[in-house]
Design a protein around this motif. Structure first.
Motif, PDB file in Angstrom:
ATOM      1  N   ARG A  77     116.991 122.978  -8.875  1.00 23.25           N
ATOM      2  CA  ARG A  77     117.186 122.220  -7.649  1.00 23.25           C
ATOM      3  C   ARG A  77     117.251 123.193  -6.481  1.00 23.25           C
ATOM      4  NH1 ARG A  77     122.219 118.545  -8.574  1.00 23.25           N
ATOM      5  NH2 ARG A  77     121.709 117.938  -6.448  1.00 23.25           N
ATOM      6  N   ALA A  78     116.803 122.741  -5.353  1.00 29.05           N
ATOM      7  CA  ALA A  78     116.743 123.589  -4.159  1.00 29.05           C
ATOM      8  C   ALA A  78     118.143 123.863  -3.605  1.00 29.05           C
ATOM      9  CB  ALA A  78     115.894 122.910  -3.091  1.00 29.05           C
ATOM     10  N   LEU A  79     118.281 125.044  -3.006  1.00 24.02           N
ATOM     11  CA  LEU A  79     119.515 125.371  -2.290  1.00 24.02           C
ATOM     12  C   LEU A  79     119.659 124.437  -1.100  1.00 24.02           C
ATOM     13  CD1 LEU A  79     119.394 129.276  -2.079  1.00 24.02           C
ATOM     14  CD2 LEU A  79     120.838 127.890  -3.565  1.00 24.02           C
ATOM     15  N   HIS A  81     121.375 124.264   2.660  1.00 23.33           N
ATOM     16  CA  HIS A  81     121.992 125.051   3.747  1.00 23.33           C
ATOM     17  C   HIS A  81     122.553 124.040   4.750  1.00 23.33           C
ATOM     18  CE1 HIS A  81     120.253 128.942   2.519  1.00 23.33           C
ATOM     19  NE2 HIS A  81     119.271 128.185   2.065  1.00 23.33           N
ATOM     20  N   ARG A  82     123.876 124.071   4.954  1.00 18.86           N
ATOM     21  CA  ARG A  82     124.493 123.127   5.872  1.00 18.86           C
ATOM     22  C   ARG A  82     125.705 123.771   6.525  1.00 18.86           C
ATOM     23  NH1 ARG A  82     128.649 119.918   6.105  1.00 18.86           N
ATOM     24  NH2 ARG A  82     129.254 120.088   3.936  1.00 18.86           N
ATOM     25  N   ASP A  83     125.737 123.741   7.832  1.00 23.49           N
ATOM     26  CA  ASP A  83     126.869 124.262   8.607  1.00 23.49           C
ATOM     27  C   ASP A  83     127.261 125.680   8.190  1.00 23.49           C
ATOM     28  OD1 ASP A  83     126.978 121.788   9.907  1.00 23.49           O
ATOM     29  OD2 ASP A  83     128.445 120.983   8.487  1.00 23.49           O
ATOM     30  N   GLY A  84     126.271 126.513   7.895  1.00 21.28           N
ATOM     31  CA  GLY A  84     126.529 127.894   7.498  1.00 21.28           C
ATOM     32  C   GLY A  84     126.831 128.065   6.013  1.00 21.28           C
ATOM     33  N   LEU A  85     127.009 126.965   5.294  1.00 19.93           N
ATOM     34  CA  LEU A  85     127.261 127.045   3.850  1.00 19.93           C
ATOM     35  C   LEU A  85     125.946 127.203   3.105  1.00 19.93           C
ATOM     36  CD1 LEU A  85     129.699 123.999   3.367  1.00 19.93           C
ATOM     37  CD2 LEU A  85     130.298 126.378   3.815  1.00 19.93           C
ATOM     38  N   VAL A  86     125.993 127.901   1.984  1.00 17.97           N
ATOM     39  CA  VAL A  86     124.859 127.944   1.069  1.00 17.97           C
ATOM     40  C   VAL A  86     125.355 127.276  -0.211  1.00 17.97           C
ATOM     41  CG1 VAL A  86     123.239 129.391  -0.199  1.00 17.97           C
ATOM     42  CG2 VAL A  86     124.004 130.083   2.089  1.00 17.97           C
ATOM     43  N   ILE A  87     124.695 126.158  -0.581  1.00 15.30           N
ATOM     44  CA  ILE A  87     125.144 125.339  -1.705  1.00 15.30           C
ATOM     45  C   ILE A  87     124.063 125.361  -2.778  1.00 15.30           C
ATOM     46  CG2 ILE A  87     125.917 123.039  -2.383  1.00 15.30           C
ATOM     47  CD1 ILE A  87     126.555 122.613   0.680  1.00 15.30           C
ATOM     48  N   ALA A  88     124.412 125.909  -3.944  1.00 16.02           N
ATOM     49  CA  ALA A  88     123.476 126.000  -5.067  1.00 16.02           C
ATOM     50  C   ALA A  88     123.879 124.978  -6.133  1.00 16.02           C
ATOM     51  CB  ALA A  88     123.480 127.398  -5.654  1.00 16.02           C
ATOM     52  N   PRO A  89     123.066 123.936  -6.345  1.00  6.92           N
ATOM     53  CA  PRO A  89     123.382 122.960  -7.386  1.00  6.92           C
ATOM     54  C   PRO A  89     123.291 123.606  -8.774  1.00  6.92           C
ATOM     55  CG  PRO A  89     121.719 122.107  -5.868  1.00  6.92           C
ATOM     56  CD  PRO A  89     121.868 123.565  -5.590  1.00  6.92           C
ATOM     57  N   LEU A  90     124.281 123.346  -9.627  1.00 12.29           N
ATOM     58  CA  LEU A  90     124.320 123.911 -10.970  1.00 12.29           C
ATOM     59  C   LEU A  90     124.178 122.853 -12.059  1.00 12.29           C
ATOM     60  CD1 LEU A  90     127.238 126.470 -10.476  1.00 12.29           C
ATOM     61  CD2 LEU A  90     124.775 126.874 -10.295  1.00 12.29           C
ATOM     62  N   PRO A  92     122.151 118.864 -13.112  1.00  7.46           N
ATOM     63  CA  PRO A  92     121.080 117.937 -12.727  1.00  7.46           C
ATOM     64  C   PRO A  92     121.616 116.854 -11.775  1.00  7.46           C
ATOM     65  CG  PRO A  92     121.143 118.216 -15.116  1.00  7.46           C
ATOM     66  CD  PRO A  92     122.363 118.882 -14.561  1.00  7.46           C
ATOM     67  N   GLU A  93     120.725 116.293 -10.977  1.00  6.34           N
ATOM     68  CA  GLU A  93     121.134 115.275 -10.007  1.00  6.34           C
ATOM     69  C   GLU A  93     121.803 114.079 -10.650  1.00  6.34           C
ATOM     70  OE1 GLU A  93     118.888 114.231  -6.285  1.00  6.34           O
ATOM     71  OE2 GLU A  93     117.384 115.422  -7.345  1.00  6.34           O
ATOM     72  N   ASP A  94     121.385 113.707 -11.862  1.00  8.67           N
ATOM     73  CA  ASP A  94     121.924 112.511 -12.498  1.00  8.67           C
ATOM     74  C   ASP A  94     123.182 112.789 -13.328  1.00  8.67           C
ATOM     75  OD1 ASP A  94     120.697 113.932 -14.528  1.00  8.67           O
ATOM     76  OD2 ASP A  94     119.577 112.228 -15.323  1.00  8.67           O
ATOM     77  N   SER A  95     123.725 113.975 -13.234  1.00 10.00           N
ATOM     78  CA  SER A  95     124.931 114.312 -13.979  1.00 10.00           C
ATOM     79  C   SER A  95     126.119 113.536 -13.386  1.00 10.00           C
ATOM     80  CB  SER A  95     125.184 115.816 -13.874  1.00 10.00           C
ATOM     81  OG  SER A  95     126.306 116.173 -14.625  1.00 10.00           O
ATOM     82  N   THR A  99     128.386 119.995 -10.177  1.00  8.61           N
ATOM     83  CA  THR A  99     128.930 121.344 -10.057  1.00  8.61           C
ATOM     84  C   THR A  99     128.023 122.155  -9.141  1.00  8.61           C
ATOM     85  OG1 THR A  99     129.786 121.181 -12.307  1.00  8.61           O
ATOM     86  CG2 THR A  99     129.669 123.382 -11.352  1.00  8.61           C
ATOM     87  N   TYR A 100     128.632 122.893  -8.235  1.00  8.18           N
ATOM     88  CA  TYR A 100     127.899 123.695  -7.260  1.00  8.18           C
ATOM     89  C   TYR A 100     128.522 125.064  -7.130  1.00  8.18           C
ATOM     90  CZ  TYR A 100     125.864 119.302  -5.708  1.00  8.18           C
ATOM     91  OH  TYR A 100     125.198 118.107  -5.663  1.00  8.18           O
ATOM     92  N   GLU A 101     127.694 126.040  -6.821  1.00  7.96           N
ATOM     93  CA  GLU A 101     128.195 127.321  -6.347  1.00  7.96           C
ATOM     94  C   GLU A 101     128.044 127.253  -4.834  1.00  7.96           C
ATOM     95  OE1 GLU A 101     126.386 131.611  -5.992  1.00  7.96           O
ATOM     96  OE2 GLU A 101     126.977 131.222  -8.072  1.00  7.96           O
ATOM     97  N   ILE A 102     129.158 127.417  -4.125  1.00  9.21           N
ATOM     98  CA  ILE A 102     129.135 127.305  -2.662  1.00  9.21           C
ATOM     99  C   ILE A 102     129.581 128.632  -2.062  1.00  9.21           C
ATOM    100  CG2 ILE A 102     130.038 126.079  -0.642  1.00  9.21           C
ATOM    101  CD1 ILE A 102     130.554 123.669  -2.459  1.00  9.21           C
ATOM    102  N   THR A 103     128.805 129.115  -1.093  1.00 12.39           N
ATOM    103  CA  THR A 103     129.182 130.320  -0.348  1.00 12.39           C
ATOM    104  C   THR A 103     129.627 129.883   1.037  1.00 12.39           C
ATOM    105  OG1 THR A 103     127.570 131.638  -1.576  1.00 12.39           O
ATOM    106  CG2 THR A 103     128.413 132.577   0.488  1.00 12.39           C
ATOM    107  N   TYR A 104     130.897 130.158   1.342  1.00  9.95           N
ATOM    108  CA  TYR A 104     131.466 129.839   2.654  1.00  9.95           C
ATOM    109  C   TYR A 104     131.399 131.084   3.521  1.00  9.95           C
ATOM    110  CZ  TYR A 104     133.463 125.653   0.513  1.00  9.95           C
ATOM    111  OH  TYR A 104     133.624 124.445  -0.124  1.00  9.95           O
ATOM    112  N   PRO A 105     130.836 130.984   4.728  1.00 11.31           N
ATOM    113  CA  PRO A 105     130.781 132.153   5.612  1.00 11.31           C
ATOM    114  C   PRO A 105     132.153 132.409   6.240  1.00 11.31           C
ATOM    115  CG  PRO A 105     129.923 130.235   6.765  1.00 11.31           C
ATOM    116  CD  PRO A 105     130.242 129.790   5.351  1.00 11.31           C
ATOM    117  N   PRO A 106     132.378 133.628   6.707  1.00 14.30           N
ATOM    118  CA  PRO A 106     133.641 133.891   7.422  1.00 14.30           C
ATOM    119  C   PRO A 106     133.758 132.950   8.616  1.00 14.30           C
ATOM    120  CG  PRO A 106     132.412 135.921   7.046  1.00 14.30           C
ATOM    121  CD  PRO A 106     131.517 134.794   6.660  1.00 14.30           C
ATOM    122  N   ALA A 107     134.982 132.519   8.904  1.00 14.64           N
ATOM    123  CA  ALA A 107     135.208 131.607  10.033  1.00 14.64           C
ATOM    124  C   ALA A 107     136.476 132.031  10.767  1.00 14.64           C
ATOM    125  CB  ALA A 107     135.333 130.178   9.532  1.00 14.64           C
TER     126      ALA A 107
END
Length: 183
Positions: A77-79, A81-90, A92-95, A99-107
Motif C-alpha cells: 500500500r502507498a505511503l 503524507h498528511r500534515d507532515g506525518l509519514v504513514i506507512a500501512p502495515l 491490508p485495507e480489509d483487515s 496497523t501503521y508505522e507513523i513518523t511524527y515530525p518535530p513540532a
C-alpha cells in the motif's frame, strides 16, 4: 487437484454442523447414502451433478467447499503524507484492525487535541513521542507503549528536535482520523 481432495471433508463438516446424518442429507438431495458417503470420504469424484443438490440443501455455495486461493501475504500500500506525518500501512485495507508505522515530525507546539470513537495502541520505535491525553502531558521514549480510549481528548506529536517513529494500531474510526484527517 488438491482443492478437490478437500471437498469431501468440508462437505462432511457442513453436514455435521447442521446435525444431519448421511441418510438425511442424501434423501433431501435425492441420492443414495452410499454415494454421499463415498463423496465425503474422497472415494468418489466430486461433480456438479452431485454437488449442486447437496449445496442447495445445505444452504451453501459450491465455492464454500473449496479452499481459499493462496494470496500474497505482502502488504503493498502507498505511503500517506498528511500534515507532515509519514504513514506507512502495515496491514491490508480489509483487515479488521489497522496497523501503521507513523513518523511524527518535530513540532514546537502539539497539535490541538481531538476525539473520536475507538481505542488506539502505540509503540515507540525511535525518538520521543509526546502524548497529550486529557490533562496528562506525557513523553514516551523508545520501547514504551500506550493504549487509550480515543474519546478522551488527545494529541500526538514528536517531542524534541528529532522525528518520532511509532507503530500504531486502531480500528476503522481511528484510521479515518489519523490517515484522512477530520471529516
Amino acid at each position: 487437484m488438491r482443492e478437490l481432495e478437500q471437498v469431501g471433508p468440508r462437505l462432511r463438516a457442513v453436514r455435521a454442523a447442521r446435525g444431519w446424518t448421511l441418510d438425511e442429507l442424501a434423501e433431501r438431495a435425492g441420492m443414495s447414502a452410499s454415494t454421499l458417503s463415498r463423496l465425503e470420504s474422497g472415494k468418489r469424484q466430486a461433480s456438479l451433478e452431485l454437488l449442486l443438490p447437496l449445496t442447495r440443501q445445505l444452504g451453501i455455495r459450491v465455492d464454500d467447499l473449496l479452499p481459499e486461493p493462496e494470496r500474497d501475504p505482502r502488504v503493498r500500500r502507498a505511503l500517506v503524507h498528511r500534515d507532515g506525518l509519514v504513514i506507512a500501512p502495515l496491514t491490508p485495507e480489509d483487515s479488521p484492525v489497522q496497523t501503521y508505522e507513523i513518523t511524527y515530525p518535530p513540532a514546537a507546539e502539539p497539535p490541538a487535541q481531538r476525539t473520536h470513537d475507538g481505542f488506539e495502541w502505540l509503540y515507540v520505535l525511535s525518538g520521543h513521542l509526546r502524548l497529550w491525553l486529557g490533562e496528562q502531558d506525557l513523553v514516551l521514549a523508545r520501547g514504551e507503549a500506550a493504549e487509550f480510549d480515543t474519546r478522551i481528548p488527545h494529541s500526538i506529536s514528536a517531542a524534541g528536535a528529532r522525528p518520532a517513529q511509532v507503530i500504531s494500531i486502531f480500528n476503522a474510526d481511528g484510521v479515518r482520523m489519523h490517515t484522512h484527517g477530520a471529516e
